[in-house]
Design a protein around this motif. Structure first.
Motif, PDB file in Angstrom:
ATOM      1  N   GLN A  86     -26.778  -9.569   8.273  1.00 58.55           N
ATOM      2  CA  GLN A  86     -27.890  -9.518   7.087  1.00 58.55           C
ATOM      3  C   GLN A  86     -28.326  -8.338   7.221  1.00 58.55           C
ATOM      4  OE1 GLN A  86     -28.219 -11.948   5.195  1.00 58.55           O
ATOM      5  NE2 GLN A  86     -27.126 -13.839   6.131  1.00 58.55           N
ATOM      6  N   THR A  87     -28.854  -7.596   8.275  1.00 58.74           N
ATOM      7  CA  THR A  87     -29.440  -6.271   8.168  1.00 58.74           C
ATOM      8  C   THR A  87     -28.926  -5.136   8.727  1.00 58.74           C
ATOM      9  OG1 THR A  87     -30.496  -6.699  10.363  1.00 58.74           O
ATOM     10  CG2 THR A  87     -31.799  -7.781   8.474  1.00 58.74           C
ATOM     11  N   GLY A  88     -27.804  -5.385   9.504  1.00 55.32           N
ATOM     12  CA  GLY A  88     -27.050  -4.447  10.392  1.00 55.32           C
ATOM     13  C   GLY A  88     -27.701  -4.056  11.571  1.00 55.32           C
ATOM     14  N   ALA A  89     -28.711  -4.467  11.834  1.00 50.10           N
ATOM     15  CA  ALA A  89     -29.732  -4.103  13.002  1.00 50.10           C
ATOM     16  C   ALA A  89     -28.945  -4.713  14.313  1.00 50.10           C
ATOM     17  CB  ALA A  89     -31.071  -4.595  13.089  1.00 50.10           C
ATOM     18  N   ALA A  90     -28.840  -3.776  15.460  1.00 48.28           N
ATOM     19  CA  ALA A  90     -28.502  -4.622  16.714  1.00 48.28           C
ATOM     20  C   ALA A  90     -29.108  -5.488  17.172  1.00 48.28           C
ATOM     21  CB  ALA A  90     -28.336  -3.359  17.611  1.00 48.28           C
ATOM     22  N   THR A  91     -28.501  -6.600  17.784  1.00 53.45           N
ATOM     23  CA  THR A  91     -29.271  -7.433  18.329  1.00 53.45           C
ATOM     24  C   THR A  91     -30.065  -6.925  19.378  1.00 53.45           C
ATOM     25  OG1 THR A  91     -27.416  -9.342  18.012  1.00 53.45           O
ATOM     26  CG2 THR A  91     -28.873  -9.873  19.644  1.00 53.45           C
ATOM     27  N   ASN A  92     -29.744  -5.975  20.147  1.00 57.67           N
ATOM     28  CA  ASN A  92     -30.807  -5.419  21.055  1.00 57.67           C
ATOM     29  C   ASN A  92     -30.668  -4.049  20.820  1.00 57.67           C
ATOM     30  OD1 ASN A  92     -32.328  -4.520  23.411  1.00 57.67           O
ATOM     31  ND2 ASN A  92     -31.577  -6.114  24.704  1.00 57.67           N
ATOM     32  N   ALA A  93     -31.367  -3.389  20.288  1.00 59.11           N
ATOM     33  CA  ALA A  93     -31.382  -1.784  19.896  1.00 59.11           C
ATOM     34  C   ALA A  93     -31.502  -1.079  21.176  1.00 59.11           C
ATOM     35  CB  ALA A  93     -32.418  -1.596  19.001  1.00 59.11           C
ATOM     36  N   ALA A  94     -31.983  -1.407  22.339  1.00 57.51           N
ATOM     37  CA  ALA A  94     -31.904  -0.699  23.603  1.00 57.51           C
ATOM     38  C   ALA A  94     -30.750  -0.663  24.462  1.00 57.51           C
ATOM     39  CB  ALA A  94     -33.064  -1.251  24.478  1.00 57.51           C
ATOM     40  N   GLU A  95     -29.632  -1.313  23.830  1.00 55.39           N
ATOM     41  CA  GLU A  95     -28.303  -1.693  24.711  1.00 55.39           C
ATOM     42  C   GLU A  95     -27.100  -1.327  23.785  1.00 55.39           C
ATOM     43  OE1 GLU A  95     -28.037  -5.404  26.322  1.00 55.39           O
ATOM     44  OE2 GLU A  95     -29.926  -4.848  27.789  1.00 55.39           O
ATOM     45  N   ALA A  96     -26.461  -0.366  24.132  1.00 53.85           N
ATOM     46  CA  ALA A  96     -25.449   0.260  23.427  1.00 53.85           C
ATOM     47  C   ALA A  96     -24.244  -0.786  23.338  1.00 53.85           C
ATOM     48  CB  ALA A  96     -24.647   1.377  23.840  1.00 53.85           C
ATOM     49  N   PHE A  97     -23.959  -1.592  24.029  1.00 55.04           N
ATOM     50  CA  PHE A  97     -23.064  -2.888  24.127  1.00 55.04           C
ATOM     51  C   PHE A  97     -23.622  -3.895  24.908  1.00 55.04           C
ATOM     52  CE2 PHE A  97     -20.424   1.111  23.723  1.00 55.04           C
ATOM     53  CZ  PHE A  97     -19.790   0.654  22.601  1.00 55.04           C
ATOM     54  N   ASN A  98     -24.401  -4.962  24.131  1.00 51.39           N
ATOM     55  CA  ASN A  98     -25.065  -5.972  24.871  1.00 51.39           C
ATOM     56  C   ASN A  98     -24.428  -7.193  25.225  1.00 51.39           C
ATOM     57  OD1 ASN A  98     -25.022  -6.712  22.236  1.00 51.39           O
ATOM     58  ND2 ASN A  98     -26.947  -7.915  22.295  1.00 51.39           N
ATOM     59  N   ARG A  99     -23.312  -7.236  24.604  1.00 46.23           N
ATOM     60  CA  ARG A  99     -22.509  -8.382  25.015  1.00 46.23           C
ATOM     61  C   ARG A  99     -21.424  -8.338  26.256  1.00 46.23           C
ATOM     62  NH1 ARG A  99     -22.100 -12.741  21.404  1.00 46.23           N
ATOM     63  NH2 ARG A  99     -19.860 -13.280  22.023  1.00 46.23           N
ATOM     64  N   LEU A 100     -20.580  -7.153  26.230  1.00 42.05           N
ATOM     65  CA  LEU A 100     -19.592  -6.998  27.201  1.00 42.05           C
ATOM     66  C   LEU A 100     -19.604  -5.519  27.255  1.00 42.05           C
ATOM     67  CD1 LEU A 100     -16.678  -9.098  25.613  1.00 42.05           C
ATOM     68  CD2 LEU A 100     -18.097  -9.658  27.528  1.00 42.05           C
ATOM     69  N   ALA A 101     -19.504  -5.104  28.577  1.00 47.39           N
ATOM     70  CA  ALA A 101     -19.074  -3.777  29.022  1.00 47.39           C
ATOM     71  C   ALA A 101     -18.499  -3.772  30.357  1.00 47.39           C
ATOM     72  CB  ALA A 101     -20.461  -3.004  29.211  1.00 47.39           C
ATOM     73  N   TYR A 102     -17.085  -4.033  30.490  1.00 47.48           N
ATOM     74  CA  TYR A 102     -16.437  -4.242  31.691  1.00 47.48           C
ATOM     75  C   TYR A 102     -15.242  -3.552  31.749  1.00 47.48           C
ATOM     76  CZ  TYR A 102     -13.181  -7.685  29.995  1.00 47.48           C
ATOM     77  OH  TYR A 102     -12.423  -8.489  29.010  1.00 47.48           O
ATOM     78  N   VAL A 103     -14.734  -3.269  33.057  1.00 50.47           N
ATOM     79  CA  VAL A 103     -13.377  -2.613  33.145  1.00 50.47           C
ATOM     80  C   VAL A 103     -12.578  -3.605  34.591  1.00 50.47           C
ATOM     81  CG1 VAL A 103     -14.338  -0.845  35.002  1.00 50.47           C
ATOM     82  CG2 VAL A 103     -12.031  -0.505  33.768  1.00 50.47           C
ATOM     83  N   GLY A 104     -11.547  -3.521  34.587  1.00 53.78           N
ATOM     84  CA  GLY A 104     -10.888  -4.373  35.586  1.00 53.78           C
ATOM     85  C   GLY A 104      -9.255  -4.222  35.642  1.00 53.78           C
ATOM     86  N   LEU A 105      -8.884  -4.759  36.593  1.00 58.25           N
ATOM     87  CA  LEU A 105      -7.294  -4.720  36.759  1.00 58.25           C
ATOM     88  C   LEU A 105      -6.567  -6.207  36.659  1.00 58.25           C
ATOM     89  CD1 LEU A 105      -7.025  -2.692  39.967  1.00 58.25           C
ATOM     90  CD2 LEU A 105      -6.244  -1.918  37.731  1.00 58.25           C
ATOM     91  N   SER A 106      -5.316  -6.251  36.278  1.00 57.27           N
ATOM     92  CA  SER A 106      -4.665  -7.329  35.955  1.00 57.27           C
ATOM     93  C   SER A 106      -3.244  -7.130  36.585  1.00 57.27           C
ATOM     94  CB  SER A 106      -4.536  -7.992  34.644  1.00 57.27           C
ATOM     95  OG  SER A 106      -3.866  -7.080  33.772  1.00 57.27           O
ATOM     96  N   GLY A 107      -2.677  -8.363  37.143  1.00 54.31           N
ATOM     97  CA  GLY A 107      -1.380  -8.289  37.721  1.00 54.31           C
ATOM     98  C   GLY A 107      -0.972  -9.557  37.918  1.00 54.31           C
ATOM     99  N   GLY A 108      -0.001  -9.659  38.954  1.00 56.25           N
ATOM    100  CA  GLY A 108       0.495 -10.792  39.361  1.00 56.25           C
ATOM    101  C   GLY A 108      -0.408 -11.750  40.201  1.00 56.25           C
ATOM    102  N   PHE A 109      -1.598 -11.024  40.429  1.00 59.98           N
ATOM    103  CA  PHE A 109      -2.618 -11.806  41.221  1.00 59.98           C
ATOM    104  C   PHE A 109      -3.725 -12.442  40.293  1.00 59.98           C
ATOM    105  CE2 PHE A 109      -3.844  -7.184  40.695  1.00 59.98           C
ATOM    106  CZ  PHE A 109      -4.977  -7.248  40.103  1.00 59.98           C
TER     107      PHE A 109
END
Length: 362
Positions: A86-109
């Motif tokens: 509705q406004t374009g405003a971030a849900t939390n302006a203090a956080e660049a990515f407030n929902r997800l910010a992760y790194v990981g590995l995938s494979g046979g495990f």
């Protein structure tokens, strides 16, 4: 222009002379926009018509990527930010990515992830509990339940699937900079799921100390409760669904405890739902939920919900969601959208509402 050409030429030369295969890396921009209107009223003479974002889906954008590093291993990452359509405003302006910010590995495990991420309860289990994936004003589970949605400093492991059975585990470490105290594990969650043809069954348990503080992230508590220092929040969820012709029947159970706070909560929620595929382009879902207050104060509630979805294309849909809640004694549960809060309800009063919205995914 010369600088741009030089950089591009350098990138091509580097990719040709090193073992890193850039062609095997992918990055995707994606997002969801959900805007609409909602009308709500209560027997306490409180009513409103509002333009709302996120009636069915949280409006957001994100980036996700994967790199094949050989031997069946992939490096994965995901960044996601919520904002108001509705406004374009971030849900939390203090956080660049407030929902997800992760790194990981995938494979046979399976897959491991590190960073801010959704809890397995929110990411996986809710999809097994009702036709809306516990979203919108139509879902009793959405309006009655509390949940730790996501956590900072999280470490998770998603197992491979064996014969339709898989499991998901998460812990989140305390972070004193988030307002909590101490160190060690502040949150943990485990979910087990079994999928076999038309059958989908899942169950999970989570516990958070000082939810929203010690482990950071975000959480929701229904019924006007508030968690603070010293609070312990625990949830058990179970859901099952089965396809019969054009129908999918859903059963769900939720129990939660919020202790060590001035306003603690102990309740169970039972829900039965049916979704009917009217045509390839339209889906109708009906839900009924009952909340039993285990504190002995009789603050019970029940809700009937209705959701109609019409798909204009693979990426766009129109929807209408409606709900009616009957509160008892001091219960004051309200009708909340996925990304907005419902009206403040006078304890013991009924509330009703209907909303329409347009969703586009890219």
């Amino acid at each position: 222009m010369k600088k741009l050409i030089t950089l591009a030429s350098g990138a091509v030369l580097y990719s040709a002379c090193t073992p890193s295969a850039f062609a095997q890396s992918t990055v995707t921009l994606y997002g969801v926009l959900d805007n609409g209107f909602v009308y709500q009223s209560s027997s306490g003479s409180n009513s409103a018509v509002r333009a709302v974002p996120g009636g069915l889906f949280a409006t957001r954008y994100g980036f996700k990527g994967s790199e094949d590093i050989g031997d069946g291993l992939h490096v994965n990452f995901q960044l996601e930010q919520a904002f108001s359509g509705q406004t374009g405003a971030a849900t939390n302006a203090a956080e660049a990515f407030n929902r997800l910010a992760y790194v990981g590995l995938s494979g046979g495990f399976g897959e491991v992830r590190f960073g801010l991420q959704n809890s397995p309860q929110y990411d996986v289990l809710q999809a097994a509990m009702d036709p809306t994936w516990v979203k919108s004003i139509a879902s009793p589970m959405n309006n009655f339940n509390g949940l730790i949605i996501r956590a900072n400093n999280a470490i998770s492991w998603y197992t491979p699937t064996y014969g339709g059975l898989n499991a998901k585990f998460m812990i989140a470490l305390r972070d004193s900079s988030s307002g909590g105290s101490g160190n060690g594990i502040g949150f943990y969650n485990v979910v087990v799921q079994y999928i076999n043809g038309p059958l989908n069954v899942a169950a999970g348990y989570e516990r958070g100390d000082e939810p929203g503080e010690g482990a950071g992230g975000s959480y929701t508590l229904a019924g006007g409760a508030a968690a603070g220092p010293g609070a312990v929040f625990s949830v058990f969820n179970a859901g099952a669904s089965y396809v019969i012709g054009s129908n999918r029947i859903w059963l769900a159970y939720h129990t939660e405890n919020l202790t060590n706070t001035p306003k603690y909560m102990q309740h169970d929620v039972y829900q039965i739902s049916d979704s009917y595929q009217i045509s390839p382009f339209s889906l109708l879902s009906v839900m009924y939920g009952y909340l039993h207050d285990r504190t002995g104060k009789g603050n019970n509630a029940q809700q009937v919900g209705l959701l109609f979805e019409y798909y204009l294309s693979k990426a766009t849909e129109l929807y209408t969601a409606a709900g009616f809640i009957q509160n008892r004694n001091q219960a004051q549960y309200t009708l909340s959208g996925t990304a907005y809060s419902g009206l403040t309800i006078t304890p013991g009063s009924d509330t009703r509402g209907i909303g329409v919205g347009l969703v586009h995914k890219f």
